[in-house]
Enzyme design. Structure first.
Site, PDB file in Angstrom:
ATOM      1  N   ARG A   1       0.857  -1.186   0.000  1.00 12.12           N
ATOM      2  CA  ARG A   1       0.000   0.000   0.000  1.00 12.12           C
ATOM      3  C   ARG A   1       0.894   1.237   0.000  1.00 12.12           C
ATOM      4  NH1 ARG A   1      -3.221  -3.016  -1.428  1.00 12.12           N
ATOM      5  NH2 ARG A   1      -5.361  -3.391  -0.712  1.00 12.12           N
TER       6      ARG A   1
ATOM      7  N   ASP B   1       4.867  -0.212  -6.808  1.00 11.84           N
ATOM      8  CA  ASP B   1       3.639  -0.560  -7.525  1.00 11.84           C
ATOM      9  C   ASP B   1       2.454   0.183  -6.942  1.00 11.84           C
ATOM     10  OD1 ASP B   1       2.126  -2.141  -9.469  1.00 11.84           O
ATOM     11  OD2 ASP B   1       1.305  -3.197  -7.727  1.00 11.84           O
TER      12      ASP B   1
ATOM     13  N   GLU C   1      -2.598   7.603  -4.941  1.00 16.96           N
ATOM     14  CA  GLU C   1      -2.904   7.019  -6.249  1.00 16.96           C
ATOM     15  C   GLU C   1      -4.375   7.126  -6.645  1.00 16.96           C
ATOM     16  OE1 GLU C   1      -3.542   2.292  -5.641  1.00 16.96           O
ATOM     17  OE2 GLU C   1      -1.533   3.012  -5.140  1.00 16.96           O
TER      18      GLU C   1
ATOM     19  N   HIS D   1      -0.218  -0.206  -9.585  1.00 10.88           N
ATOM     20  CA  HIS D   1      -0.948  -1.129  -8.701  1.00 10.88           C
ATOM     21  C   HIS D   1      -1.424  -2.368  -9.462  1.00 10.88           C
ATOM     22  CE1 HIS D   1      -3.294  -1.029  -4.668  1.00 10.88           C
ATOM     23  NE2 HIS D   1      -2.988  -2.272  -4.993  1.00 10.88           N
TER      24      HIS D   1
END
Length: 333
Positions: A233, A257, A262, A294
């Site tokens: 996260r 990622d 985001e 992600h």
């Protein structure tokens, strides 16, 4: 009954439609669930949300006012949902408590090896027929030390791969994982792990206690030539502090990622827009940083499990059953 699914990716849509076939009709929308899109759910008793949905008190109130009674989130994480408000409004909330840990663990290693061996830079060069090796030197991972923050299912899968590389294993968690210990992992304090690890990978959930787990002090404690990977996260890392360290020339590589801001960016095409997030804009300019959107979980195996569990959560709700996936139970018959 027709289910309304928000934030459905093109690759995900046929899997969702096939999984619901014979059970309920499903309407798939590419738009994410936000305050602006929540009114679309009016008249739908059950909706399904994605990991980047914003389910704050305003969205939940809109859903409840429109007749929604059950939210089936297609992810393990649920930090985007105000569970207290959902319970107060009488909304049932369920998540996917398990899917393939290998999808995320393997992708974390993909990021680690990509930044270590400068794969993105090398690929960009060869597309321009530039075949020089200057600036592409990486390091053997065998014999070096990996620090795994969080050794649950995904952390364990990541550790098994590290063991295969022949690395020294350090772990940090609230409880030791016997499978990791059997592989030779030594559990230490976070500060020691950060100071000794050549590669640090994050596999803990985002909770109030873990927000900015990697803050300015933690970043300063790491080796100057360490590699940092986050496939869990975005809020686990203080991104502004990370940018400051990168600007000073620290770290051999960073693979992300996820990103703490985001929502409203990831999974969307912003290529023709001016991105106003200065921190992200600066982050992606560093040659030793790789940022992906992600996608660590995004394999046919993992998404298939996520979709199948989501369908089961809906069937449990309609049948009045409760499973381990339920975060807020049904309060009305």
């Amino acid at each position: 009954m027709e289910i309304l699914a928000f934030g459905v990716q093109a690759d995900e849509k046929p899997l969702i439609e096939k999984a619901f076939e014979g059970h309920h009709d499903v309407r798939c929308l590419s738009v994410f669930l936000t305050e602006d899109t929540a009114p679309i759910a009016a008249g739908y008793e059950i909706i399904s949300s994605s990991v980047n949905a914003v389910l704050d008190h305003r969205v939940l109130q809109t859903l409840a006012a429109g007749g929604t009674r059950m939210i089936a989130q297609r992810s393990t994480g649920f930090n985007n949902i105000d569970l207290e408000v959902a319970e107060r409004l009488g909304l049932t909330v369920a998540r996917v408590s398990y899917y393939s840990p290998y999808s995320v663990a393997e992708f974390a290693w993909t990021l680690a090896t990509a930044v270590n061996r400068r794969i993105v830079r090398a690929s960009n060069r060869t597309r321009d027929f530039d075949f020089r090796l200057d600036g592409l030197m990486g390091r053997d991972l065998r014999g070096r030390t990996v620090g795994v923050l969080g050794t649950g299912k995904i952390g364990e899968a990541f550790t098994r791969i590290a063991h295969g590389f022949g690395m020294n294993l350090l772990g940090w968690d609230v409880a030791e994982n016997p499978a990791c210990v059997a592989l030779g992992m030594k559990y230490v304090e976070k500060e020691r792990l950060l100071a000794e690890a050549d590669l640090v990978s994050l596999h803990v959930p985002l909770l109030p206690a873990t927000r900015h787990l990697i803050d300015a002090a933690a970043l300063r404690a790491m080796k100057d030539d360490a590699i940092l990977v986050n496939s869990s996260r975005g809020g686990l890392i203080d991104t502004e502090a990370l940018v400051a360290e990168l600007r000073s020339g620290r770290f051999a590589g960073v693979g992300l990622d996820v990103y703490e801001a985001e929502a409203g960016l990831f999974y969307l095409d912003k290529s023709l827009e001016v991105v106003e997030d200065d921190t992200l804009a600066r982050l992606v300019t560093f040659p030793n940083v790789v940022v992906t959107s992600h996608q660590a979980y995004y394999t046919t195996d993992a998404v298939g499990q996520i979709v199948d569990t989501t369908v089961q959560n809906v069937l449990d709700y309609t049948a009045g059953r409760r499973s381990e996936n339920v975060l807020v139970p049904r309060t009305a018959p």
